[in-house]
Design a protein around this motif. Structure first.
Motif, mmCIF file in Angstrom:
data_model
loop_
_atom_site.group_PDB
_atom_site.id
_atom_site.type_symbol
_atom_site.label_atom_id
_atom_site.label_comp_id
_atom_site.label_asym_id
_atom_site.label_seq_id
_atom_site.Cartn_x
_atom_site.Cartn_y
_atom_site.Cartn_z
ATOM 1 N N PRO A 62 -0.181 12.335 11.414
ATOM 2 C CA PRO A 62 0.425 12.837 10.177
ATOM 3 C C PRO A 62 1.863 12.375 9.995
ATOM 4 O O PRO A 62 2.581 12.134 10.962
ATOM 5 N N MET A 63 2.250 12.260 8.739
ATOM 6 C CA MET A 63 3.632 11.913 8.426
ATOM 7 C C MET A 63 4.395 13.201 8.134
ATOM 8 O O MET A 63 3.777 14.220 7.833
ATOM 9 N N PRO A 64 5.712 13.178 8.226
ATOM 10 C CA PRO A 64 6.483 14.381 7.907
ATOM 11 C C PRO A 64 6.195 14.864 6.485
ATOM 12 O O PRO A 64 5.986 14.062 5.577
ATOM 13 N N ARG A 65 6.173 16.179 6.306
ATOM 14 C CA ARG A 65 5.806 16.766 5.007
ATOM 15 C C ARG A 65 6.706 16.293 3.870
ATOM 16 O O ARG A 65 6.229 16.026 2.770
ATOM 17 N N LEU A 66 8.002 16.229 4.126
ATOM 18 C CA LEU A 66 8.928 15.807 3.077
ATOM 19 C C LEU A 66 8.626 14.381 2.622
ATOM 20 O O LEU A 66 8.595 14.080 1.425
ATOM 21 N N ARG A 67 8.352 13.497 3.577
ATOM 22 C CA ARG A 67 8.039 12.111 3.236
ATOM 23 C C ARG A 67 6.720 12.041 2.468
ATOM 24 O O ARG A 67 6.569 11.288 1.514
ATOM 25 N N ARG A 68 5.747 12.836 2.896
ATOM 26 C CA ARG A 68 4.463 12.848 2.193
ATOM 27 C C ARG A 68 4.635 13.372 0.769
ATOM 28 O O ARG A 68 4.051 12.851 -0.169
ATOM 29 N N TRP A 69 5.453 14.396 0.611
ATOM 30 C CA TRP A 69 5.689 14.955 -0.716
ATOM 31 C C TRP A 69 6.348 13.912 -1.620
ATOM 32 O O TRP A 69 5.963 13.745 -2.773
ATOM 33 N N ARG A 70 7.344 13.185 -1.075
ATOM 34 C CA ARG A 70 8.028 12.154 -1.869
ATOM 35 C C ARG A 70 7.090 11.018 -2.251
ATOM 36 O O ARG A 70 7.124 10.525 -3.372
ATOM 37 N N ARG A 71 6.276 10.578 -1.300
ATOM 38 C CA ARG A 71 5.392 9.445 -1.541
ATOM 39 C C ARG A 71 4.176 9.853 -2.363
ATOM 40 O O ARG A 71 3.614 9.056 -3.094
ATOM 41 N N GLY A 72 3.734 11.086 -2.184
ATOM 42 C CA GLY A 72 2.581 11.576 -2.934
ATOM 43 C C GLY A 72 1.252 11.407 -2.219
ATOM 44 O O GLY A 72 0.221 11.845 -2.716
ATOM 45 N N PHE A 73 1.250 10.788 -1.054
ATOM 46 C CA PHE A 73 0.020 10.603 -0.297
ATOM 47 C C PHE A 73 0.378 10.244 1.142
ATOM 48 O O PHE A 73 1.505 9.894 1.444
ATOM 49 N N ASP A 74 -0.602 10.353 2.015
ATOM 50 C CA ASP A 74 -0.436 9.980 3.419
ATOM 51 C C ASP A 74 -1.403 8.831 3.685
ATOM 52 O O ASP A 74 -2.620 9.026 3.703
ATOM 53 N N GLN A 75 -0.865 7.633 3.870
ATOM 54 C CA GLN A 75 -1.723 6.450 4.015
ATOM 55 C C GLN A 75 -2.616 6.534 5.248
ATOM 56 O O GLN A 75 -3.749 6.059 5.221
ATOM 57 N N THR A 76 -2.147 7.153 6.327
ATOM 58 C CA THR A 76 -3.002 7.237 7.526
ATOM 59 C C THR A 76 -4.193 8.151 7.265
ATOM 60 O O THR A 76 -5.279 7.901 7.766
ATOM 61 N N PHE A 129 0.828 -1.198 0.000
ATOM 62 C CA PHE A 129 0.000 0.000 0.000
ATOM 63 C C PHE A 129 0.867 1.255 0.000
ATOM 64 O O PHE A 129 0.718 2.132 -0.840
ATOM 65 N N LYS A 130 1.832 1.326 0.929
ATOM 66 C CA LYS A 130 2.636 2.531 1.098
ATOM 67 C C LYS A 130 3.664 2.732 -0.013
ATOM 68 O O LYS A 130 3.789 3.830 -0.547
ATOM 69 N N PHE A 131 4.417 1.699 -0.323
ATOM 70 C CA PHE A 131 5.548 1.859 -1.226
ATOM 71 C C PHE A 131 5.268 1.379 -2.646
ATOM 72 O O PHE A 131 5.919 1.809 -3.585
ATOM 73 N N GLY A 132 4.306 0.465 -2.796
ATOM 74 C CA GLY A 132 3.976 -0.056 -4.123
ATOM 75 C C GLY A 132 2.820 0.670 -4.758
ATOM 76 O O GLY A 132 2.406 0.333 -5.862
ATOM 77 N N ARG A 133 2.267 1.664 -4.037
ATOM 78 C CA ARG A 133 1.123 2.449 -4.527
ATOM 79 C C ARG A 133 -0.031 1.549 -4.965
ATOM 80 O O ARG A 133 -0.681 1.791 -5.980
ATOM 81 N N GLN A 134 -0.254 0.511 -4.221
ATOM 82 C CA GLN A 134 -1.361 -0.392 -4.514
ATOM 83 C C GLN A 134 -2.559 0.051 -3.671
ATOM 84 O O GLN A 134 -2.776 -0.411 -2.568
ATOM 85 N N TRP A 135 -3.299 0.988 -4.232
ATOM 86 C CA TRP A 135 -4.372 1.684 -3.518
ATOM 87 C C TRP A 135 -5.485 0.764 -3.044
ATOM 88 O O TRP A 135 -6.201 1.108 -2.107
ATOM 89 N N HIS A 136 -5.648 -0.383 -3.676
ATOM 90 C CA HIS A 136 -6.735 -1.285 -3.307
ATOM 91 C C HIS A 136 -6.631 -1.736 -1.850
ATOM 92 O O HIS A 136 -7.625 -2.099 -1.250
ATOM 93 N N TRP A 137 -5.432 -1.723 -1.270
ATOM 94 C CA TRP A 137 -5.301 -2.143 0.126
ATOM 95 C C TRP A 137 -6.010 -1.183 1.067
ATOM 96 O O TRP A 137 -6.403 -1.569 2.165
ATOM 97 N N GLU A 138 -6.201 0.062 0.636
ATOM 98 C CA GLU A 138 -6.937 1.013 1.482
ATOM 99 C C GLU A 138 -8.318 0.469 1.819
ATOM 100 O O GLU A 138 -8.745 0.492 2.961
ATOM 101 N N ARG A 139 -8.992 -0.045 0.811
ATOM 102 C CA ARG A 139 -10.353 -0.545 1.015
ATOM 103 C C ARG A 139 -10.381 -1.708 2.002
ATOM 104 O O ARG A 139 -11.180 -1.733 2.927
ATOM 105 N N TYR A 140 -9.496 -2.696 1.805
ATOM 106 C CA TYR A 140 -9.476 -3.851 2.698
ATOM 107 C C TYR A 140 -9.113 -3.456 4.127
ATOM 108 O O TYR A 140 -9.775 -3.839 5.084
ATOM 109 N N LEU A 141 -8.024 -2.709 4.276
ATOM 110 C CA LEU A 141 -7.543 -2.367 5.607
ATOM 111 C C LEU A 141 -8.521 -1.451 6.341
ATOM 112 O O LEU A 141 -8.805 -1.653 7.525
ATOM 113 N N ALA A 142 -9.041 -0.448 5.647
ATOM 114 C CA ALA A 142 -9.967 0.490 6.295
ATOM 115 C C ALA A 142 -11.284 -0.193 6.657
ATOM 116 O O ALA A 142 -11.837 0.056 7.729
ATOM 117 N N THR A 143 -11.781 -1.060 5.797
ATOM 118 C CA THR A 143 -13.030 -1.767 6.103
ATOM 119 C C THR A 143 -12.837 -2.686 7.304
ATOM 120 O O THR A 143 -13.662 -2.705 8.218
#
Length: 184
Positions: free
Chosen positions: A131-145, A96-110
């Protein structure tokens, strides 16, 4: 008539499968289903401290906390978690975090939203992402939490509150030394 109904059902099933493959790729569905078949389940509620989230044995944590947090003032009322950070959960979070596999959001959040116990008059409750640090969020492009918290908020009808802030930069957990390496 039966053949027509079966044909409609088959087309509907095919359309549903194609839609699901777009929304939730088959690999994720298979991984989730396989883990459940192999016996993976979210932790029992008595397996962790609801004040700090640390894994505990039966009876080691009370409403006041566990040995790790009982004397510490916490800025929140309760921690909810699915399981300790170990496989298969660790692998799913990495995808989810590093592979940008967004589908895990649905499973984990549900799964997480099903665990949250709310009192009958839960009007003064909110869900706030850490929240995650701004620089890390900028690099990753999203905040999983943030994504997970928004999803849980919608599913459970809990107010989403983006009220926490990060006062200082912290090393990513993957860069921290393990307790074992610090002892050497």
């Amino acid at each position: 008539m039966f053949r027509t109904m079966l044909s409609r059902f088959s087309r509907l099933r095919l359309a549903a499968d194609l839609w699901l493959d777009d929304v939730v790729p088959a690999e994720a569905r298979q991984a989730w289903t396989h883990a459940h078949r192999m016996g993976w389940r979210p932790d029992d509620l008595c397996r962790y401290c609801h004040r700090c989230g640390v894994t505990t044995g039966p009876g080691e944590a009370t409403d006041r906390g566990c040995s790790a947090c009982i004397d510490i003032s916490m800025p929140w009322r309760r921690v909810e978690r699915l399981t300790a950070y170990a496989d298969p959960m660790k692998a799913w979070i990495h995808e989810f975090k590093f592979g940008r596999q967004w589908h895990w959001e649905r499973y984990l959040a549900t799964a997480l939203s099903e665990r949250i116990e709310l009192p009958t008059n839960a009007t003064n409750y909110a869900i706030a992402p850490v929240p995650m640090p701004r620089l890390r969020r900028w690099r990753r492009g999203f905040d999983q939490t943030q994504l997970l918290a928004k999803h849980v908020s919608r599913e459970r009808g809990i107010t989403y509150a983006d009220v926490l802030y990060r006062a200082k930069y912290a090393q990513p957990p993957s860069k921290l030394e393990t307790a074992e390496s610090r002892r050497r």
